[in-house]
Motif scaffolding. Structure first.
Motif, short mmCIF file in Angstrom:
data_model
loop_
_atom_site.label_atom_id
_atom_site.label_comp_id
_atom_site.label_asym_id
_atom_site.label_seq_id
_atom_site.Cartn_x
_atom_site.Cartn_y
_atom_site.Cartn_z
N ALA A 33 40.77 -25.79 7.51
CA ALA A 33 42.20 -26.09 7.39
C ALA A 33 42.44 -27.36 6.56
O ALA A 33 43.29 -27.38 5.66
N GLU A 53 32.87 -24.79 -0.30
CA GLU A 53 32.61 -24.53 1.13
C GLU A 53 31.17 -24.05 1.27
O GLU A 53 30.77 -23.10 0.60
N GLN A 54 30.42 -24.67 2.16
CA GLN A 54 29.00 -24.35 2.30
C GLN A 54 28.74 -22.97 2.90
O GLN A 54 27.70 -22.36 2.69
N GLY A 60 33.88 -22.84 10.25
CA GLY A 60 33.79 -23.87 11.29
C GLY A 60 34.92 -23.75 12.30
O GLY A 60 35.31 -22.65 12.73
N ARG A 64 38.37 -20.85 15.08
CA ARG A 64 38.08 -20.83 16.53
C ARG A 64 39.17 -21.54 17.34
O ARG A 64 38.92 -22.04 18.43
N SER A 65 40.37 -21.60 16.78
CA SER A 65 41.46 -22.31 17.46
C SER A 65 42.10 -21.42 18.53
O SER A 65 41.73 -20.25 18.68
N LEU A 68 47.60 -21.22 17.83
CA LEU A 68 48.99 -21.67 18.01
C LEU A 68 49.40 -22.57 16.85
O LEU A 68 48.66 -23.45 16.44
N HIS A 70 51.92 -25.09 16.69
CA HIS A 70 52.75 -25.68 17.75
C HIS A 70 53.03 -27.16 17.57
O HIS A 70 52.26 -27.88 16.95
N VAL A 196 27.52 -28.78 -0.63
CA VAL A 196 27.36 -30.09 -1.28
C VAL A 196 26.13 -30.76 -0.67
O VAL A 196 26.01 -30.87 0.55
N ILE A 239 28.39 -36.42 5.43
CA ILE A 239 28.77 -36.75 4.03
C ILE A 239 28.88 -38.27 3.89
O ILE A 239 28.47 -38.85 2.88
N HIS A 258 37.22 -20.30 24.39
CA HIS A 258 38.20 -19.25 24.72
C HIS A 258 37.46 -18.00 25.16
O HIS A 258 36.37 -17.72 24.66
N LEU A 342 34.73 -26.67 17.77
CA LEU A 342 34.52 -28.12 17.94
C LEU A 342 35.65 -28.91 17.30
O LEU A 342 35.95 -28.73 16.12
N ARG A 343 36.26 -29.80 18.09
CA ARG A 343 37.33 -30.65 17.56
C ARG A 343 36.71 -31.89 16.93
O ARG A 343 35.94 -32.59 17.58
N PRO A 344 37.09 -32.15 15.67
CA PRO A 344 36.62 -33.41 15.07
C PRO A 344 37.64 -34.50 15.39
O PRO A 344 38.62 -34.67 14.69
N LYS A 378 45.25 -31.21 13.12
CA LYS A 378 45.45 -29.92 13.78
C LYS A 378 45.65 -28.87 12.69
O LYS A 378 46.09 -29.20 11.60
N TRP A 379 45.41 -27.62 13.03
CA TRP A 379 45.72 -26.55 12.06
C TRP A 379 47.20 -26.66 11.66
O TRP A 379 47.56 -26.59 10.49
C1 LIG Z 1 39.12 -25.05 20.76
C2 LIG Z 1 40.11 -25.50 19.74
C3 LIG Z 1 41.40 -25.01 19.77
C4 LIG Z 1 42.32 -25.42 18.82
N1 LIG Z 1 43.56 -24.87 18.82
C5 LIG Z 1 44.46 -25.25 17.90
C6 LIG Z 1 45.73 -24.62 17.85
O1 LIG Z 1 46.01 -23.70 18.61
N2 LIG Z 1 46.61 -25.06 16.92
C7 LIG Z 1 46.32 -26.07 16.06
O2 LIG Z 1 47.18 -26.45 15.28
N3 LIG Z 1 45.09 -26.66 16.04
C8 LIG Z 1 44.17 -26.26 16.92
N4 LIG Z 1 42.92 -26.82 16.93
C9 LIG Z 1 42.59 -27.81 15.90
C10 LIG Z 1 42.21 -27.16 14.57
O3 LIG Z 1 41.56 -25.93 14.76
C11 LIG Z 1 41.33 -28.11 13.77
O4 LIG Z 1 41.99 -29.36 13.67
C12 LIG Z 1 41.05 -27.62 12.36
O5 LIG Z 1 40.64 -26.28 12.35
C13 LIG Z 1 39.96 -28.49 11.74
O6 LIG Z 1 39.79 -28.08 10.41
P1 LIG Z 1 38.78 -28.83 9.45
O7 LIG Z 1 38.99 -28.27 8.09
O8 LIG Z 1 38.95 -30.29 9.60
O9 LIG Z 1 37.35 -28.48 10.02
P2 LIG Z 1 36.52 -27.12 9.87
O10 LIG Z 1 37.35 -25.94 10.07
O11 LIG Z 1 35.32 -27.24 10.74
O12 LIG Z 1 36.09 -27.12 8.35
C14 LIG Z 1 35.10 -27.97 7.83
C15 LIG Z 1 34.31 -27.17 6.82
O13 LIG Z 1 33.45 -28.02 6.08
C16 LIG Z 1 32.32 -27.25 5.71
N5 LIG Z 1 31.23 -28.15 5.31
C17 LIG Z 1 30.55 -29.00 6.09
N6 LIG Z 1 29.59 -29.62 5.36
C18 LIG Z 1 29.68 -29.15 4.09
C19 LIG Z 1 28.96 -29.38 2.89
N7 LIG Z 1 27.91 -30.24 2.84
N8 LIG Z 1 29.32 -28.72 1.76
C20 LIG Z 1 30.36 -27.83 1.79
N9 LIG Z 1 31.06 -27.56 2.92
C21 LIG Z 1 30.74 -28.21 4.04
C22 LIG Z 1 32.01 -26.47 6.99
O14 LIG Z 1 31.22 -25.35 6.74
C23 LIG Z 1 33.40 -26.12 7.49
O15 LIG Z 1 33.82 -24.83 7.08
C24 LIG Z 1 41.96 -26.39 17.85
C25 LIG Z 1 40.65 -26.88 17.82
C26 LIG Z 1 39.72 -26.42 18.74
C27 LIG Z 1 38.32 -26.91 18.69
#
Ligand SMILES: Cc1cc2nc3c(=O)[nH]c(=O)nc-3n(C[C@H](O)[C@H](O)[C@H](O)COP(=O)(O)OP(=O)(O)OC[C@H]3O[C@@H](n4cnc5c(N)ncnc54)[C@H](O)[C@@H]3O)c2cc1C
Length: 526
Positions: A33, A53-54, A60, A64-65, A68, A70, A196, A239, A258, A342-344, A378-379
């Motif tokens: 996201a 994207e790796q 990631g 898996r959210s 919502l 919201h 990367v 990174i 979930h 996993l929440r970062p 958040k998403w």
């Molecule tokens: C259980 C749960 C429920 C949630 N529910 C909601 C919800 O209902 N509504 C909402 O708004 N938010 C929700 N969230 C929060 C939301 O899902 C996250 O904030 C969001 O998906 C995080 O996105 P991201 O891009 O930061 O991380 P990620 O989706 O993990 O993306 C990071 C990406 O980086 C890539 N990557 C890593 N290293 C490298 C590399 N060296 N080279 C290239 N690519 C690489 C990975 O493969 C991965 O695809 C929820 C989170 C969790 C854990």
């Protein structure tokens, strides 16, 4: 190459990306996201942008959210009005820009004491007020009788009534894919399965590109750029270590689980919101693709992984909590799929702070070598995160400010008047094209249980950048999350169909099925 050529011919696309004259304004690492939101914002402002994207887009956390879109009732209870306001605005914009994926969902909070009735009514009225014009509908109090009518199967003993409120509900990995398509259609670049492996620096120590490897062929690349963004979710620290070995940890990781059940366990079109579980969180039961998704948990974990594993205690907790609100109590054997994300979270744990208490708002950090990193979020707020990041790059690198252009930008698949009962609703404007192609093989349904047709597999490879069986079964269709056992049953058929389109041999089919089964087995409860 135009967008559809880039999508349908990965080899040629990758060749074109490595041409020597290519020099990007912005390279984004990570196709979840956060990365997709940044790359789309940058592309829409006219910057030459490349996202790498790796694995697959949304492999990631972003697939898996809880699904919502919201404002975050829970954050309101924590007094984080700023985050609720920001998320409510973003919820409204996403509802307008991707109406094929974001549904106006009614939620009901069942209340069992007079105090709770007043508390949640006042809280949810405030929630509406914060959203202002972008509210999805007014919250209201309903009687016990009406609550039971709207939520058949809800525990009636001691029930005082319910509070109805509105939030958005969506399909996370489909949105990620549609964002990648929108980036390409607006002249940007985004590619999956390119990892990367390092950061390039100039003589002054400033970052000016990345080294990367194609996961499929093991070819390596140097991509040059004026700025590099680290949007890798729970992997941001890896990174940061490439930039400066020994860097301090910037995030803590919290797992959420979930379970997915047949809708017989919760026969309602209204989502259930349990506002105060025994661990002080909220739990949702949300109707999704003809099933019901129940979660989530908040468990600190040490190590980040692309395939996190639900803990037994998390599964038990969800089953017990949901069971205490439902007449028909779900058992382990009823679980169709269990998935963990996993929440970062953008804060180190200190002073005994629990992960559930850490703010979900995002944070941007810039290193002395000009690596831009985004943490948390958040998403729902992905668009705003993208806008904030590109504003920050412009400021730090003293670029002329370009006006952000995503607030009203339609996302690939945009279509109005969606019939949510249509099993192909999530294709939006692509649904008719798929149906036309389906006519040739009208009877070739692969799964009646999950409404999956052969044409969807071919479509996913040709038009949606699917490269593996898992891409198709987990993120183009949601088979893995909806019924892991059924997804394992159809994996060999899916691999065979994909092999024809991708020109792969028997060995590829065998390996793909083995790899898929091994991974999908972990989504089953034994
Ligand atoms: C259980 C749960 C429920 C949630 N529910 C909601 C919800 O209902 N509504 C909402 O708004 N938010 C929700 N969230 C929060 C939301 O899902 C996250 O904030 C969001 O998906 C995080 O996105 P991201 O891009 O930061 O991380 P990620 O989706 O993990 O993306 C990071 C990406 O980086 C890539 N990557 C890593 N290293 C490298 C590399 N060296 N080279 C290239 N690519 C690489 C990975 O493969 C991965 O695809 C929820 C989170 C969790 C854990």
């Amino acid at each position: 190459m135009n967008a559809s050529e880039k999508i349908s011919d990965r080899t040629r696309y990758l060749e074109s990306l490595k041409e020597v004259h290519n020099n990007w304004d912005i390279i984004v690492i990570g196709g979840g996201a956060s990365g997709l939101g940044i790359a789309l914002d940058a592309t829409a402002r006219g910057y030459k942008t490349l996202l790498l994207e790796q694995s697959d887009f949304a492999k990631g956390t972003s697939s898996r959210s809880t699904k919502l879109v919201h404002g975050g009732v829970r954050y309101l209870a924590q007094g984080d009005i700023k985050l609720v306001r920001e998320a409510s605005i973003e919820r409204g914009l996403l509802y307008q820009n991707a109406p094929h994926l974001v549904k106006n969902q009614t939620f009901i909070v069942p209340v069992y004491t007079l105090f709770d009735k007043l508390k949640y009514l006042i809280g949810l009225k405030l929630y509406d007020k914060i959203a202002g014009k972008l509210s999805l509908g007014p919250s209201l109090l309903i009687s016990k009788k009406e609550t039971l009518q709207k939520m058949p199967g809800l525990r009636s003993k001691g029930l005082q009534g319910g509070i109805v409120y509105h939030d958005g509900q969506f399909d996370d990995s489909r949105l990620a894919l549609n964002l990648a398509q929108t980036i390409l259609e607006n002249g940007g670049d985004a590619i999956n399965y390119i990892k990367v492996t390092g950061l390039l620096k100039d003589d002054t120590g400033k970052i000016n590109g990345v080294t990367a490897v194609d996961i499929e062929t093991h070819s390596t690349f140097n991509f040059k750029a004026k700025s590099v963004i680290n949007a890798t979710g729970v992997f941001v620290d890896d990174i940061l270590m490439m930039d400066k070995p020994g860097s301090a940890k910037t995030i803590c990781v919290s797992q959420g689980v979930h379970i997915v059940l047949n809708k017989e366990f919760y026969l309602s079109a209204n989502a259930l919101m349990i506002p105060n579980t025994s661990d002080g969180r909220v739990l949702f039961a949300v109707p999704w693709h003809n099933k019901v998704v129940i979660g989530t948990t908040d468990t600190p974990v040490e190590n980040a992984s692309l395939e996190p594993q639900a803990l037994e205690k998390e599964i038990d907790f969800i089953l017990e909590t949901a069971g205490s609100y439902l007449d028909k109590k779900p058992q382990r054997a009823d679980v169709l799929s269990v998935f963990a994300g996993l929440r970062p979270l953008a804060a180190p744990l200190d002073g005994g702070q629990k992960t559930k208490e850490i703010s979900r708002s995002h944070k941007i950090i810039v290193s002395s070598s000009q690596l831009f990193t985004i943490l948390g979020g958040k998403w729902t707020t992905y668009r705003k995160m993208g806008e904030d990041m590109v504003n920050r790059i412009e400021k730090e690198l003293k670029w002329h400010h370009q006006i952000p252009a995503t607030a009203g930008l339609h996302i690939h698949g945009y279509a109005n008047n969606i019939n949510w009962q249509d099993p192909f609703y999530f294709y939006g404007s692509d649904a008719e094209l798929i149906r036309t192609e389906m006519n040739a093989d009208a009877n070739e349904w692969i799964s009646d249980e999950l409404n999956i047709h052969k044409t969807q597999i071919i479509w996913a490879v040709k038009n949606e950048m699917a490269r593996t069986v898992e891409d198709v079964l987990s993120r183009r269709t949601r088979a893995l999350l909806l019924n892991a056992k059924e997804s394992i049953r159809i994996a060999p058929q899916v691999a065979t169909i994909m092999a024809k389109v991708l020109n792969r041999d028997e060995a590829w089919i065998k390996k793909e099925v083995e790899t898929y089964n091994k991974m999908a087995d972990k989504y089953l409860l034994k």
